[in-house]
Design a protein around this motif. Sequence first.
Motif, PDB file in Angstrom:
ATOM      1  N   LEU A   1      19.708  29.304 -58.789  1.00  0.00           N
ATOM      2  CA  LEU A   1      19.564  29.689 -60.199  1.00  0.00           C
ATOM      3  C   LEU A   1      20.687  29.133 -61.067  1.00  0.00           C
ATOM      4  O   LEU A   1      20.514  28.935 -62.269  1.00  0.00           O
ATOM      5  CB  LEU A   1      19.529  31.226 -60.326  1.00  0.00           C
ATOM      6  CG  LEU A   1      18.342  31.927 -59.662  1.00  0.00           C
ATOM      7  CD1 LEU A   1      18.546  33.437 -59.677  1.00  0.00           C
ATOM      8  CD2 LEU A   1      17.050  31.558 -60.372  1.00  0.00           C
ATOM      9  N   ILE A   2      21.847  28.903 -60.460  1.00  0.00           N
ATOM     10  CA  ILE A   2      22.959  28.302 -61.224  1.00  0.00           C
ATOM     11  C   ILE A   2      23.157  26.842 -60.786  1.00  0.00           C
ATOM     12  O   ILE A   2      24.246  26.275 -60.927  1.00  0.00           O
ATOM     13  CB  ILE A   2      24.275  29.113 -61.108  1.00  0.00           C
ATOM     14  CG1 ILE A   2      24.638  29.424 -59.645  1.00  0.00           C
ATOM     15  CG2 ILE A   2      24.193  30.390 -61.936  1.00  0.00           C
ATOM     16  CD1 ILE A   2      26.046  29.997 -59.464  1.00  0.00           C
ATOM     17  N   GLY A   3      22.089  26.283 -60.224  1.00  0.00           N
ATOM     18  CA  GLY A   3      22.109  24.861 -59.875  1.00  0.00           C
ATOM     19  C   GLY A   3      22.923  24.514 -58.649  1.00  0.00           C
ATOM     20  O   GLY A   3      23.382  23.380 -58.499  1.00  0.00           O
ATOM     21  N   LYS A   4      23.103  25.503 -57.755  1.00  0.00           N
ATOM     22  CA  LYS A   4      23.929  25.256 -56.570  1.00  0.00           C
ATOM     23  C   LYS A   4      23.104  25.358 -55.294  1.00  0.00           C
ATOM     24  O   LYS A   4      22.056  26.009 -55.259  1.00  0.00           O
ATOM     25  CB  LYS A   4      25.080  26.270 -56.514  1.00  0.00           C
ATOM     26  CG  LYS A   4      25.969  26.272 -57.746  1.00  0.00           C
ATOM     27  CD  LYS A   4      26.701  24.951 -57.920  1.00  0.00           C
ATOM     28  CE  LYS A   4      27.578  24.962 -59.157  1.00  0.00           C
ATOM     29  NZ  LYS A   4      28.300  23.709 -59.349  1.00  0.00           N
ATOM     30  N   SER A   5      23.619  24.722 -54.259  1.00  0.00           N
ATOM     31  CA  SER A   5      22.923  24.710 -52.979  1.00  0.00           C
ATOM     32  C   SER A   5      23.646  25.612 -51.972  1.00  0.00           C
ATOM     33  O   SER A   5      24.881  25.717 -51.997  1.00  0.00           O
ATOM     34  CB  SER A   5      22.912  23.275 -52.436  1.00  0.00           C
ATOM     35  OG  SER A   5      22.727  23.278 -51.046  1.00  0.00           O
ATOM     36  N   GLU A   6      22.863  26.222 -51.099  1.00  0.00           N
ATOM     37  CA  GLU A   6      23.479  27.051 -50.058  1.00  0.00           C
ATOM     38  C   GLU A   6      24.398  26.211 -49.164  1.00  0.00           C
ATOM     39  O   GLU A   6      25.318  26.742 -48.537  1.00  0.00           O
ATOM     40  CB  GLU A   6      22.408  27.758 -49.209  1.00  0.00           C
ATOM     41  CG  GLU A   6      23.020  28.751 -48.240  1.00  0.00           C
ATOM     42  CD  GLU A   6      22.001  29.545 -47.437  1.00  0.00           C
ATOM     43  OE1 GLU A   6      20.837  29.135 -47.398  1.00  0.00           O
ATOM     44  OE2 GLU A   6      22.412  30.558 -46.843  1.00  0.00           O
TER      45      GLU A   6
ATOM     46  N   TYR B   1      32.353  25.618 -59.350  1.00  0.00           N
ATOM     47  CA  TYR B   1      32.849  24.320 -59.807  1.00  0.00           C
ATOM     48  C   TYR B   1      31.924  23.844 -60.928  1.00  0.00           C
ATOM     49  O   TYR B   1      30.714  23.834 -60.762  1.00  0.00           O
ATOM     50  CB  TYR B   1      32.825  23.343 -58.632  1.00  0.00           C
ATOM     51  CG  TYR B   1      33.104  21.915 -58.987  1.00  0.00           C
ATOM     52  CD1 TYR B   1      34.263  21.555 -59.671  1.00  0.00           C
ATOM     53  CD2 TYR B   1      32.214  20.911 -58.614  1.00  0.00           C
ATOM     54  CE1 TYR B   1      34.527  20.235 -59.982  1.00  0.00           C
ATOM     55  CE2 TYR B   1      32.466  19.578 -58.914  1.00  0.00           C
ATOM     56  CZ  TYR B   1      33.619  19.255 -59.609  1.00  0.00           C
ATOM     57  OH  TYR B   1      33.868  17.950 -59.917  1.00  0.00           O
ATOM     58  N   GLY B   2      32.496  23.481 -62.050  1.00  0.00           N
ATOM     59  CA  GLY B   2      31.677  23.034 -63.171  1.00  0.00           C
ATOM     60  C   GLY B   2      31.170  24.218 -63.961  1.00  0.00           C
ATOM     61  O   GLY B   2      31.838  25.249 -64.056  1.00  0.00           O
ATOM     62  N   LYS B   3      29.982  24.070 -64.515  1.00  0.00           N
ATOM     63  CA  LYS B   3      29.458  25.156 -65.332  1.00  0.00           C
ATOM     64  C   LYS B   3      27.950  25.245 -65.206  1.00  0.00           C
ATOM     65  O   LYS B   3      27.308  24.323 -64.692  1.00  0.00           O
ATOM     66  CB  LYS B   3      29.871  24.967 -66.788  1.00  0.00           C
ATOM     67  CG  LYS B   3      29.540  23.614 -67.374  1.00  0.00           C
ATOM     68  CD  LYS B   3      29.899  23.537 -68.841  1.00  0.00           C
ATOM     69  CE  LYS B   3      31.348  23.143 -69.075  1.00  0.00           C
ATOM     70  NZ  LYS B   3      31.627  22.689 -70.431  1.00  0.00           N
TER      71      LYS B   3
ATOM     72  N   THR C   1      35.345  26.553 -63.098  1.00  0.00           N
ATOM     73  CA  THR C   1      36.552  25.723 -63.081  1.00  0.00           C
ATOM     74  C   THR C   1      36.187  24.254 -62.855  1.00  0.00           C
ATOM     75  O   THR C   1      35.252  23.967 -62.088  1.00  0.00           O
ATOM     76  CB  THR C   1      37.555  26.174 -61.988  1.00  0.00           C
ATOM     77  OG1 THR C   1      38.679  25.291 -61.998  1.00  0.00           O
ATOM     78  CG2 THR C   1      36.937  26.147 -60.597  1.00  0.00           C
ATOM     79  N   PRO C   2      36.908  23.349 -63.522  1.00  0.00           N
ATOM     80  CA  PRO C   2      36.686  21.925 -63.265  1.00  0.00           C
ATOM     81  C   PRO C   2      37.511  21.442 -62.069  1.00  0.00           C
ATOM     82  O   PRO C   2      37.435  20.278 -61.688  1.00  0.00           O
ATOM     83  CB  PRO C   2      37.160  21.249 -64.558  1.00  0.00           C
ATOM     84  CG  PRO C   2      38.211  22.171 -65.088  1.00  0.00           C
ATOM     85  CD  PRO C   2      37.830  23.569 -64.649  1.00  0.00           C
ATOM     86  N   TYR C   3      38.316  22.349 -61.528  1.00  0.00           N
ATOM     87  CA  TYR C   3      39.193  21.973 -60.402  1.00  0.00           C
ATOM     88  C   TYR C   3      38.739  22.673 -59.144  1.00  0.00           C
ATOM     89  O   TYR C   3      38.832  23.903 -59.041  1.00  0.00           O
ATOM     90  CB  TYR C   3      40.648  22.352 -60.713  1.00  0.00           C
ATOM     91  CG  TYR C   3      41.138  21.759 -62.005  1.00  0.00           C
ATOM     92  CD1 TYR C   3      41.410  20.393 -62.096  1.00  0.00           C
ATOM     93  CD2 TYR C   3      41.288  22.554 -63.140  1.00  0.00           C
ATOM     94  CE1 TYR C   3      41.830  19.834 -63.300  1.00  0.00           C
ATOM     95  CE2 TYR C   3      41.709  21.997 -64.334  1.00  0.00           C
ATOM     96  CZ  TYR C   3      41.974  20.639 -64.409  1.00  0.00           C
ATOM     97  OH  TYR C   3      42.382  20.103 -65.595  1.00  0.00           O
ATOM     98  N   TRP C   4      38.280  21.914 -58.179  1.00  0.00           N
ATOM     99  CA  TRP C   4      37.832  22.526 -56.930  1.00  0.00           C
ATOM    100  C   TRP C   4      38.182  21.589 -55.787  1.00  0.00           C
ATOM    101  O   TRP C   4      37.732  20.433 -55.748  1.00  0.00           O
ATOM    102  CB  TRP C   4      36.308  22.766 -56.969  1.00  0.00           C
ATOM    103  CG  TRP C   4      35.875  23.798 -55.968  1.00  0.00           C
ATOM    104  CD1 TRP C   4      35.810  23.650 -54.616  1.00  0.00           C
ATOM    105  CD2 TRP C   4      35.471  25.144 -56.249  1.00  0.00           C
ATOM    106  NE1 TRP C   4      35.392  24.825 -54.035  1.00  0.00           N
ATOM    107  CE2 TRP C   4      35.173  25.755 -55.017  1.00  0.00           C
ATOM    108  CE3 TRP C   4      35.331  25.890 -57.420  1.00  0.00           C
ATOM    109  CZ2 TRP C   4      34.725  27.082 -54.920  1.00  0.00           C
ATOM    110  CZ3 TRP C   4      34.894  27.196 -57.320  1.00  0.00           C
ATOM    111  CH2 TRP C   4      34.598  27.786 -56.079  1.00  0.00           C
TER     112      TRP C   4
END
Length: 112
Positions: free
Chosen positions: A30-35, A65-67, A102-105
């Motif tokens: 839902l927030i564009g991320k993968s498991e 990471y990101g938004k 955060t942009p830093y990961w």
Amino acid sequence: MPFIHTMTNLPIPEETEKRLKAAYGEAAALIGKSENWLMLRFEDSCRLWMAGSGEPAAMVQVDLYGKAAPEAYEAMTARLTAVLEKELGLAPGRVYVRYAQTPYWGWDGGNF
Ligand SMILES: O=C(O)c1cc2cc(O)c(O)cc2[nH]1
């Protein structure tokens, strides 16, 4: 690479934690991320108080990471809250969900 930290004053039985893990894995989309990049921490039986009450409650912190878009966060909050209600019987009004972008990961010795 999201990291989702769930704290609750309820105990989380092992089988319930497995179901939560699977449900969070799906919710990450839902927030564009993968498991594949998802890290989870479940902290149960915490000394957690909300509005002066020690009744069942949970704090869910989502670091990413990101938004993501505001609508994506809205959908994520609805899903995580519903999952916690289903699996732990938590009342939605006793669940906070907080997002930190955060942009830093860092990973594997370097930053993305
Ligand atoms: O989950 C993320 O936010 C994520 C994973 C991932 C992998 C990758 O190789 C990138 O370059 C960015 C990235 N973001």
